[in-house]
Design an enzyme around this catalytic site. Structure first.
Site, mmCIF file in Angstrom:
data_model
loop_
_atom_site.group_PDB
_atom_site.id
_atom_site.type_symbol
_atom_site.label_atom_id
_atom_site.label_comp_id
_atom_site.label_asym_id
_atom_site.label_seq_id
_atom_site.Cartn_x
_atom_site.Cartn_y
_atom_site.Cartn_z
ATOM 1 N N CYS A 44 0.867 -1.175 0.000
ATOM 2 C CA CYS A 44 0.000 0.000 0.000
ATOM 3 C C CYS A 44 0.902 1.223 0.000
ATOM 4 O O CYS A 44 1.930 1.215 0.666
ATOM 5 C CB CYS A 44 -0.809 0.002 1.287
ATOM 6 S SG CYS A 44 -2.549 0.054 1.053
ATOM 7 N N GLU A 75 2.388 -3.739 -5.573
ATOM 8 C CA GLU A 75 1.267 -4.674 -5.677
ATOM 9 C C GLU A 75 0.146 -4.044 -6.512
ATOM 10 O O GLU A 75 -0.108 -2.861 -6.425
ATOM 11 C CB GLU A 75 0.766 -4.988 -4.257
ATOM 12 C CG GLU A 75 -0.103 -6.199 -4.165
ATOM 13 C CD GLU A 75 -0.504 -6.485 -2.716
ATOM 14 O OE1 GLU A 75 0.370 -6.443 -1.828
ATOM 15 O OE2 GLU A 75 -1.696 -6.742 -2.496
#
Ligand SMILES: [Zn+2]
Length: 554
Positions: free
Chosen positions: A413, A447
Site C-alpha cells: 500500500c 502490488e
C-alpha cells in the site's frame, strides 16, 4: 436481511438484482420523494465552486434520517432560514460518471423531483428495505448507563465485526442489538478501548463525554499496542456481560472480517457509502474520500480527531486535547532508518506495533479505494515518511511492504496523506521503496491494482529513471542493466517503454531508444525543483525474520 442502521445500509441486498431487466424510468409527476430509495437514479442539485449549481444524475446508495447535530456543534445563526422538512432524510449519492470521491450525503431538498427518475432494478425489494431504514435511529448510540456500571468495552475489531455482521444480515445477536440503536454491554477484554458516541447520555458537566476512571478514552487499546495480547479476540459480543464470551482465534477473526463485508469494497453496499466526512490530523482538517471501517459510533461525527503521532482517534477536540497532554510520542514508533534535511523515514513492524499500524490503515483507507485488508498488519513492515519541525516528526505518507513477498512486490500500500499531496512527496516514497530494493539486491514492483494516483506516480517515476539511465550511458544499455541499476522489474520497464513507444525492432532484436517527445518531457521534469532521496542517508539492513516470526501468530 437484518434491518439497516443508518451507516450499515443494505448489505448484500443487491446481489440478486443482477441479470434482471433494464431499469424503468418514472416520468415527472408519477413519483414523489417518498419513492426515492436506494438504487434509484435521480437528478441532484450540485453546487459548484463558482457559486453556480449543476443538475447531475446520481445513484442513491443509501438513505438515513438526518443525524442529530453534535452536542459540540455551534448553534445555527439566529438569521438562518428554518430547516427544510425534506432535509429530514438524507441521501447518499454517487454522481453517475463522476469519481467516487465526490460521493456525499445530501438533504432531500437537493433532489430534483420534477425530472425523470430511474427505478432500481429490484424495486419491491428495495422498498421493503426503505421501510426498515425509516425506523432506524441516527447513530447507534449507547443506552444510558448508571455511574459505575461497566462501560461497553470492545475493540475496533469487535465494532467492525458488529458492523460486518449486521451488514451481511446474519441472524446475529449483536447485529440485532445494533439495529435497535443499542450496543450491548460487554465486559470482556482488557482493552478499555471503546467509546460510544453517546453524547446525549453521558455528558460531563463540561460538556465532554464521559471517560474511564483514569481519564483514558483512547481507541484501539492503550495497553502497549496490542488489541489483545493473547492473539485471541472476542468477536461475538454476548448480550449478558456475565456470560462467557465466544472466542475466535485470530485467524478466524481475520477471515471473518475479510469475508463478512466491512473489509471489502466491492462485495457489499456498505463500503460504497463514505462513513466519515472529515479527519483532523495535527493542524490539518482533511475531507475523507472513501469508506473506512472505523467503529460505527463514529459514522455521524462531523470530524474525527486523530492524534497525529500515535494515531488514536477521538470524537471531540476536547478529548484529543486531553490525550495530547499525556501523549509522549513525537514520531512514528519505530527505527529511524533515514534522515536527510528535515525528512525522515521510520521502519515499523506491523506485528510489534499492531494498534499503531491498524490505525494507520484506518486513516489510509479514507483515501484509498482498492485495498481490502486492514486488520492483518502482522505480515507487513511500514515505512513512514515524516517531516520534522520543533513539535515533532509529522507523518507525510507511508508505504507498507510484505515481510516476505512471493510475487516480488516491494510495496503493498502506498499513500501520501492528502494534506501533503501535490508537493512531490509521492515520488520520494516511490524512490525510497526502490532504494530499499537496491539494498536487498532485488527487483521490486508495487502490488496491483494501484490506485489511480498511485499509477500516475509510478509511471512518472519509471519513465524518469529509465530515461535518465539511457541519457547517462554512453554505450548501449540492456533491459537487464536498467533493471539491475534501478531495481525496477523487467515487466515495468517494458510496459513503460512500450507506453512511450520507445521499443524498436532492430537487427533481429528489440532495442530501447529515446524519442524526441520523451526527451522533451524529461527536460521539463528535470527543470522542476524535485524532492529526492539521498541514498547515503539510508542506514538500513533488510530485516530478517525466522520461520516462526513469519507464521504471524496463527
Ligand atoms: Zn497520541
Amino acid at each position: 436481511m437484518a434491518p439497516s442502521t443508518p451507516s450499515t445500509p443494505h448489505g448484500g441486498g443487491r446481489a440478486g438484482s443482477e441479470g434482471s431487466p433494464a431499469p424503468t424510468v418514472a416520468a415527472p409527476g408519477t413519483y414523489t420523494i417518498e419513492d426515492v430509495i436506494s438504487g434509484v437514479k435521480i437528478f441532484v442539485r450540485k453546487p459548484l465552486p463558482n457559486g453556480q449549481e449543476e443538475q447531475r444524475k446520481a445513484e442513491i446508495l443509501s438513505t438515513r434520517p438526518k443525524p442529530k447535530p453534535s452536542a459540540f456543534a455551534p448553534p445555527p445563526p439566529p438569521d438562518a432560514p428554518p430547516p427544510d422538512p425534506r432535509d429530514d432524510t438524507e441521501y447518499y449519492v454517487h454522481y453517475v460518471e463522476f469519481n467516487k470521491r465526490l460521493d456525499e450525503w445530501v438533504g432531500g431538498s437537493r433532489l430534483i423531483t420534477d425530472k425523470e427518475m430511474e427505478w432500481p432494478k429490484t424495486k419491491d425489494e428495495d422498498k421493503k428495505k426503505k421501510e426498515k431504514v425509516g425506523k432506524a435511529t441516527p447513530g447507534a448510540s449507547t443506552p444510558t448507563r448508571q455511574a459505575g456500571s461497566p462501560r461497553p468495552t470492545g475493540s475496533l475489531l469487535k465494532k467492525a465485526a458488529t458492523k460486518a455482521a449486521s451488514a451481511v444480515g446474519k441472524a446475529h445477536p449483536l447485529a440485532k442489538g445494533t439495529s435497535k440503536g443499542k450496543v450491548p454491554q460487554k465486559s470482556k477484554g482488557k482493552d478499555q478501548s471503546d467509546l460510544g458516541n453517546d453524547e446525549d447520555d453521558d455528558q460531563d458537566e463540561d460538556g465532554d463525554l464521559s471517560v474511564d476512571a483514569d481519564g483514558d478514552v483512547s481507541m484501539g487499546g492503550s495497553d502497549g499496542g496490542e488489541i489483545d495480547g493473547d492473539g485471541e479476540i472476542d468477536l461475538s459480543g454476548p448480550q449478558n456481560p456475565q456470560a462467557a464470551p465466544k472466542v475466535f482465534s485470530k485467524k478466524q477473526e481475520i477471515e471473518k472480517l475479510r469475508t463478512s463485508g466491512s473489509m471489502t469494497q466491492s462485495h457489499s453496499e456498505v463500503s460504497r457509502v463514505k462513513n466519515l466526512d472529515k479527519l483532523q490530523i495535527g493542524k490539518h482538517e482533511v475531507e475523507t474520500w472513501y469508506f473506512s471501517p472505523y467503529p460505527i459510533e463514529y459514522a455521524h461525527l462531523p470530524v474525527l480527531y486523530i492524534c497525529e503521532f500515535c494515531l488514536l482517534y477521538y470524537p471531540t477536540f476536547t478529548q484529543l486535547k486531553r490525550h495530547r497532554s499525556k501523549c509522549t510520542l513525537l514520531h512514528p514508533p519505530g527505527n529511524e532508518i533515514y534522515r536527510h534535511d528535515n525528512i525522515s523515514f521510520f521502519e515499523i513492524d506491523g506485528r510489534r506495533q499492531r494498534t499503531w499500524c491498524r490505525n494507520l490503515c484506518l486513516i489510509s483507507k479514507c483515501f484509498l479505494d482498492h485495498k481490502t485488508l486492514y486488520y492483518d498488519v502482522d505480515p507487513f513492515m511500514y515505512y513512514c515518511m515524516t517531516i520534522k519541525d520543533e513539535f515533532g516528526c509529522h507523518l507525510i505518507g507511508y508505504f507498507s511492504k510484505e515481510k516476505e513477498s512471493a510475487e516480488g512486490y516491494n510495496v503493498a500500500c502506498i499513500l501520501t496523506l492528502p494534506q501533503h499531496q501535490r508537493k512531490g512527496y509521492g515520488r520520494v516514497l516511490i524512490e525510497f521503496s526502490y532504494e530499499l530494493s537496491k539494498v536487498e539486491g532485488k527487483l521490486g514492483s508495487p502490488e496491483k491494482p494501484l490506485s489511480d494516483l498511485g499509477l500516475l506516480g509510478y509511471r512518472a517515476y519509471w519513465q524518469e529513471k529509465i530515461v535518465e539511465l539511457l541519457l547517462n550511458s554512453d554505450d548501449e544499455i540492456s533491459l537487464e542493466e536498467i533493471a539491475q541499476k534501478t531495481s525496477i522489474t523487467h515487466g515495468d520497464i517494458m510496459h513503460t517503454c512500450q507506453a512511450l513507444q520507445m521499443i524498436k525492432y532492430y537487427k533481429g532484436g528489440h532495442i530501447i531508444h529515446l524519442t524526441d517527445a520523451v526527451l522533451e518531457q524529461h527536460r521539463k521534469t528535470m527543470s522542476k525543483n524535485r524532492r529526492s532521496i539521498d541514498p547515503t542517508a539510508l542506514k538500513w539492513k533488510p530485516p530478517v525474520f525466522s520461520r516462526a516470526q513469519l507464521a504471524f501468530g496463527f
